[in-house]
Design an enzyme around this catalytic site. Sequence first.
Site, PDB file in Angstrom:
ATOM      1  N   LYS A  26      40.457  44.491  47.912  1.00  0.00           N
ATOM      2  CA  LYS A  26      41.270  43.117  47.535  1.00  0.00           C
ATOM      3  C   LYS A  26      42.743  43.435  47.580  1.00  0.00           C
ATOM      4  O   LYS A  26      43.658  42.492  47.910  1.00  0.00           O
ATOM      5  CB  LYS A  26      40.650  42.704  46.406  1.00  0.00           C
ATOM      6  N   TYR A  86      36.300  47.742  45.584  1.00  0.00           N
ATOM      7  CA  TYR A  86      36.725  46.210  45.489  1.00  0.00           C
ATOM      8  C   TYR A  86      38.219  46.062  45.081  1.00  0.00           C
ATOM      9  O   TYR A  86      38.919  45.154  45.872  1.00  0.00           O
ATOM     10  CB  TYR A  86      36.068  45.571  44.448  1.00  0.00           C
ATOM     11  N   ILE A 140      33.999  34.476  38.365  1.00  0.00           N
ATOM     12  CA  ILE A 140      33.206  33.304  38.357  1.00  0.00           C
ATOM     13  C   ILE A 140      31.919  33.252  37.570  1.00  0.00           C
ATOM     14  O   ILE A 140      31.111  34.299  37.800  1.00  0.00           O
ATOM     15  CB  ILE A 140      32.957  32.900  39.755  1.00  0.00           C
ATOM     16  N   SER A 147      41.424  38.902  44.705  1.00  0.00           N
ATOM     17  CA  SER A 147      40.727  38.906  43.372  1.00  0.00           C
ATOM     18  C   SER A 147      41.805  39.458  42.539  1.00  0.00           C
ATOM     19  O   SER A 147      42.856  40.090  42.848  1.00  0.00           O
ATOM     20  CB  SER A 147      39.645  39.750  43.368  1.00  0.00           C
ATOM     21  N   ALA A 183      40.463  48.359  45.948  1.00  0.00           N
ATOM     22  CA  ALA A 183      41.189  48.953  47.430  1.00  0.00           C
ATOM     23  C   ALA A 183      41.079  47.612  48.224  1.00  0.00           C
ATOM     24  O   ALA A 183      42.094  47.580  48.949  1.00  0.00           O
ATOM     25  CB  ALA A 183      40.581  50.012  47.722  1.00  0.00           C
TER      26      ALA A 183
END
Length: 245
Positions: free
Chosen positions: A161, A157, A190, A134, A159
Amino acid sequence: MSNLTDRIIVVTGGEGLLGKEFVSHCRQAGATAISADIHCKTDLDKGTVHMDITNSDSIRSCVQEVQKKFGALHGWINNAYPRTADWGLPFEKIPPASWDQNVQMHLGGYFRCCQVVLEHMKQAKTGSLINIGSIYGFEAPDFSLYEGTTMTMPAAYSAIKGGIINLTRYLAAYYGSHGVRVNAISPGGIFDDQIDTFVKRYEAHTPLRRMAIPKDIAPAAAFLLSEDACYITGHNLVVDGGWSL
Ligand SMILES: NC(=O)c1ccc[n+]([C@@H]2O[C@H](COP(=O)([O-])OP(=O)(O)OC[C@H]3O[C@@H](n4cnc5c(N)ncnc54)[C@H](O)[C@@H]3O)[C@@H](O)[C@H]2O)c1
């Protein structure tokens, strides 16, 4: 469109927003694409396998079933998105146990899939694996996007990704001499019917002036899975409309 004729490809989380498009695009490109998801039943004739990325036995049995039915496994997309029911709490309110569980399920799940699948590809002396990262795996969120909404970008998230993107580099180096390629794709946000305020702010921040749709991301995955990318490994392909510029 990249050519995936006769390729056997598994997509974890293949029933989700991005996963469905990965499966469908790979099929259009000529592959046999299998959705391996915790929310589907095993029916290989229909291209689905029930699989839990947090369980190595479940991953091993998926690989064995695919191998038995199709005789090979050429590509794998780690795309599943496990998260706890309290996902999305502000940083100061995250119970440490919830943090641990999310890291264990998501980063740990990608690790487990890599461990099983890359050893399998090493034996075959070929294969291409993609980890879905991401933009938040390599840059900080812009919290002004969420002001006045109930949305946020969870700390775990970033950490998770970030870990996935760097794990990708490690694994590309580790398995490169065995003919196995490991890459990441880092999509931007998205569009999924988020509230207008957020979407407008997101679009204003993005040079291409819109959020992504799943069809923007899937061709990048097909490319990295295909022979066109035969000399690309350890790369993090950012598909974000210029967000991270
Ligand atoms: N949606 C976005 O804006 C966005 C942006 C950048 C990156 N991503 C990444 O793309 C990937 C897919 O995201 P999405 O938005 O399509 O998510 P989604 O929630 O729509 O789909 C995730 C899928 O994963 C499956 N899943 C959950 N836990 C599982 C488990 N333990 N084992 C197997 N399958 C499991 C779910 O059943 C679901 O089908 C994730 O890695 C996500 O972090 C998403």
